[in-house]
Scaffold this active site. Sequence first.
Site, PDB file in Angstrom:
ATOM      1  N   ILE A 172      40.054  43.199  40.777  1.00 10.94           N
ATOM      2  CA  ILE A 172      39.850  44.319  39.882  1.00 10.94           C
ATOM      3  C   ILE A 172      38.742  43.912  38.906  1.00 10.94           C
ATOM      4  CG2 ILE A 172      42.218  45.170  40.114  1.00 10.94           C
ATOM      5  CD1 ILE A 172      42.851  44.069  37.373  1.00 10.94           C
ATOM      6  N   ASP A 173      38.082  44.910  38.319  1.00 12.68           N
ATOM      7  CA  ASP A 173      36.946  44.638  37.447  1.00 12.68           C
ATOM      8  C   ASP A 173      37.352  43.805  36.237  1.00 12.68           C
ATOM      9  OD1 ASP A 173      35.431  46.162  39.163  1.00 12.68           O
ATOM     10  OD2 ASP A 173      35.452  47.952  37.894  1.00 12.68           O
ATOM     11  N   ARG A 174      36.372  43.148  35.664  1.00  9.71           N
ATOM     12  CA  ARG A 174      36.622  42.280  34.516  1.00  9.71           C
ATOM     13  C   ARG A 174      37.339  43.013  33.384  1.00  9.71           C
ATOM     14  NH1 ARG A 174      32.009  39.353  30.690  1.00  9.71           N
ATOM     15  NH2 ARG A 174      33.472  38.238  29.347  1.00  9.71           N
TER      16      ARG A 174
ATOM     17  N   THR B 277      39.000  45.819  33.526  1.00 14.29           N
ATOM     18  CA  THR B 277      40.173  46.570  33.971  1.00 14.29           C
ATOM     19  C   THR B 277      41.394  45.670  33.825  1.00 14.29           C
ATOM     20  OG1 THR B 277      38.864  47.847  35.549  1.00 14.29           O
ATOM     21  CG2 THR B 277      41.235  47.753  35.936  1.00 14.29           C
TER      22      THR B 277
ATOM     23  N   ASN C 188      33.596  48.594  41.380  1.00 16.80           N
ATOM     24  CA  ASN C 188      33.419  49.643  40.353  1.00 16.80           C
ATOM     25  C   ASN C 188      33.691  51.045  40.897  1.00 16.80           C
ATOM     26  OD1 ASN C 188      30.531  48.139  38.636  1.00 16.80           O
ATOM     27  ND2 ASN C 188      32.635  47.495  38.785  1.00 16.80           N
TER      28      ASN C 188
END
Length: 321
Positions: free
Chosen positions: A141-143, A145, A240
């Site tokens: 998962i994104d940084r 998030t 993303n």
Amino acid sequence: MPLKDVSLEVGPEEAGRTLAAVLHTLAGLSHATAKGLVARGLVRVNGRPVRDPTRRLAGGERLEARFDAAARYHPPRRTGKDPTGFRMVLEDDDFVVVDKDPGLLTVPAPARAGDTLADRILEMYAGRGVQVPGIWVVHRIDRFTSGLVLFARTEQAALSLSAQFEKRTARREYLAICEGVPRPGEARLRSWLVENPRSLKVAETRDRARGLEAICAYRMEEELSGAALLRVTLETGRRNQIRVQLAGINHPLIGDRTYGKPSPLIPRVALHAARLGFAHPRGGGAVRVESPLPADMRRLLRRLRRATPPAAPLRGGLTRP
């Protein structure tokens, strides 16, 4: 997850050299990657994991490694501190699910090396006294998030879990707070994404030959003042993806500095990995885990709810939902 396999035998000319040096020379890996793979227990010598990159090798010894070719590996930093930035949700001998705080990278990224969630989980297991801790990346998962992340604890489990994500049988649900109110309140989004190799920013493209297919579905959970709480289900797992696709329909996530704009209400993107479902890699039984909204997103919801005008009354004194 693009897996790369390395299998080689140490020749007489390499005898006496260190494990990291031999991987660098014979496998074409950078010194940092070689040391990182060894530190994570992803390299076997004669069938046994070795975590010392300075181990001297003998002629005839066989080296094997399997790892994510898209990730960058660096040795974990030993700080002596307890791991922070995540909470344990579920674990057994085959996998571990944690709840990640925003601001922490899941794994090393091309433009960023150093401290990551994967490093901190390895620190945790080392602190428990696990002799050769190892984890395999299944998804990311994104940084910025928050929420659920799954790692495999064995190579066999990694193959099973990664296959589920590739075949789209694993279920991933996110809670997102977007700008504006999407119409319709429920839809399936399909587009093709490309990544700028320099900025790493992702964009939608009409050129399907260049882009990667991205599919997600959203359902509005609550209409707010100039915003909406959405439940988003991923079918694919592109980088993303949710942020780009919602921005593509003119409803970027609140706080998304890259695909929207900064917000005074929350210092990061309002996106949380809330539910995760998959088949157990060994027994095949259904595994379901959930994570509640973190404090910063709950505060954002409260502020938006206070600013939301009351629903118009309908005939008979009922209230519009």
